[in-house]
Design a protein around this motif. Sequence first.
Motif, PDB file in Angstrom:
ATOM      1  N   ALA A  52       0.831  -1.206   0.000  1.00 58.14           N
ATOM      2  CA  ALA A  52       0.000   0.000   0.000  1.00 58.14           C
ATOM      3  C   ALA A  52       0.862   1.252   0.000  1.00 58.14           C
ATOM      4  N   GLU A  53       1.896   1.273   0.821  1.00 61.51           N
ATOM      5  CA  GLU A  53       2.789   2.439   0.837  1.00 61.51           C
ATOM      6  C   GLU A  53       3.470   2.615  -0.511  1.00 61.51           C
ATOM      7  N   GLU A  54       3.932   1.519  -1.085  1.00 57.36           N
ATOM      8  CA  GLU A  54       4.616   1.583  -2.380  1.00 57.36           C
ATOM      9  C   GLU A  54       3.670   2.051  -3.484  1.00 57.36           C
ATOM     10  N   THR A  55       2.400   1.689  -3.383  1.00 54.81           N
ATOM     11  CA  THR A  55       1.425   2.021  -4.412  1.00 54.81           C
ATOM     12  C   THR A  55       0.875   3.436  -4.261  1.00 54.81           C
ATOM     13  N   TYR A  56       0.644   3.869  -3.027  1.00 55.30           N
ATOM     14  CA  TYR A  56      -0.044   5.146  -2.812  1.00 55.30           C
ATOM     15  C   TYR A  56       0.833   6.243  -2.220  1.00 55.30           C
ATOM     16  N   MET A  57       1.619   5.925  -1.217  1.00 56.49           N
ATOM     17  CA  MET A  57       2.388   6.977  -0.561  1.00 56.49           C
ATOM     18  C   MET A  57       3.651   7.353  -1.343  1.00 56.49           C
ATOM     19  N   TYR A  58       4.377   6.376  -1.817  1.00 57.07           N
ATOM     20  CA  TYR A  58       5.662   6.685  -2.444  1.00 57.07           C
ATOM     21  C   TYR A  58       5.536   7.512  -3.725  1.00 57.07           C
ATOM     22  N   PRO A  59       4.566   7.233  -4.590  1.00 55.97           N
ATOM     23  CA  PRO A  59       4.445   8.095  -5.775  1.00 55.97           C
ATOM     24  C   PRO A  59       4.188   9.567  -5.422  1.00 55.97           C
ATOM     25  N   VAL A  60       3.321   9.828  -4.432  1.00 58.55           N
ATOM     26  CA  VAL A  60       3.075  11.231  -4.074  1.00 58.55           C
ATOM     27  C   VAL A  60       4.278  11.826  -3.342  1.00 58.55           C
ATOM     28  N   ALA A  61       4.993  11.014  -2.593  1.00 59.59           N
ATOM     29  CA  ALA A  61       6.198  11.514  -1.919  1.00 59.59           C
ATOM     30  C   ALA A  61       7.253  11.904  -2.947  1.00 59.59           C
ATOM     31  N   ARG A  62       7.446  11.056  -3.950  1.00 61.27           N
ATOM     32  CA  ARG A  62       8.422  11.371  -5.008  1.00 61.27           C
ATOM     33  C   ARG A  62       8.040  12.665  -5.739  1.00 61.27           C
ATOM     34  N   ALA A  63       6.763  12.794  -6.016  1.00 61.77           N
ATOM     35  CA  ALA A  63       6.295  13.916  -6.827  1.00 61.77           C
ATOM     36  C   ALA A  63       6.226  15.237  -6.061  1.00 61.77           C
ATOM     37  N   HIS A  64       5.962  15.213  -4.759  1.00 59.33           N
ATOM     38  CA  HIS A  64       5.662  16.451  -4.039  1.00 59.33           C
ATOM     39  C   HIS A  64       6.669  16.856  -2.966  1.00 59.33           C
ATOM     40  N   LEU A  65       7.476  15.939  -2.490  1.00 56.01           N
ATOM     41  CA  LEU A  65       8.355  16.277  -1.372  1.00 56.01           C
ATOM     42  C   LEU A  65       9.749  16.662  -1.844  1.00 56.01           C
ATOM     43  N   PRO A  66      10.358  17.647  -1.177  1.00 56.20           N
ATOM     44  CA  PRO A  66      11.763  17.918  -1.467  1.00 56.20           C
ATOM     45  C   PRO A  66      12.563  16.653  -1.139  1.00 56.20           C
ATOM     46  N   GLN A  67      13.411  16.265  -2.015  1.00 57.72           N
ATOM     47  CA  GLN A  67      14.212  15.051  -1.871  1.00 57.72           C
ATOM     48  C   GLN A  67      13.328  13.801  -1.739  1.00 57.72           C
ATOM     49  N   GLY A  68      12.166  13.852  -2.378  1.00 59.97           N
ATOM     50  CA  GLY A  68      11.214  12.747  -2.296  1.00 59.97           C
ATOM     51  C   GLY A  68      11.786  11.426  -2.778  1.00 59.97           C
TER      52      GLY A  68
END
Length: 187
Positions: A52-68
């Motif tokens: 679930a984290e790999e599918t939902y959280m990580y894509p938005v973290a990569r796209a929106h967070l500094p150093q995502g």
Amino acid sequence: MNQSETLISVLQEDHNDLRQLLTELDYLVEFERLRRSVTQLLIAEMVRHTVAEETYMYPVARAHLPQGTRIVQREIAGHAELERVLRRMDLPDLTSAEFSTLLAELNAEAGPHARAEENQLFPLLARYLKPEELAAVGEKAAAAKEKASLRQYLAQPDSSLRDRFVTSGTTMVERVRAYLHRGAYPL
């Protein structure tokens, strides 16, 4: 899903459930049959959560967070370590002492991993994503979580899904991942 749930609350609920399962296992070390059932549930739920984290959280973290991307790489490395321990916990005929050692190792990995997400990653997501974005992704994650619920299947002794998990030649970690990617969390 109620109106106030977000990606963060869905994942936090998973963390709380996983902590509870780990606590229960602490008390079941000497009860091999029950310990085995709860261990299988823990493995299934922990793998479902990482997917679930790999599918939902990580894509938005990569796209929106500094150093995502760097953050996600660190998190994925943490998941690999958790799954390494889970694979060993799935070995047949573990003695109580061996199981206790592995459970302590899993707790030593899972606790800091979850706390880092809760204290660092979740606040970053709350800071850099709009509440409606977190709610939209949370709704998708909650729906997939419900679709992927393995507890009901693993709890039924005559479950064909349970039989496939138990009799397949690969580890339970791989079997659960394959099941989730075919159904609730296709990548």
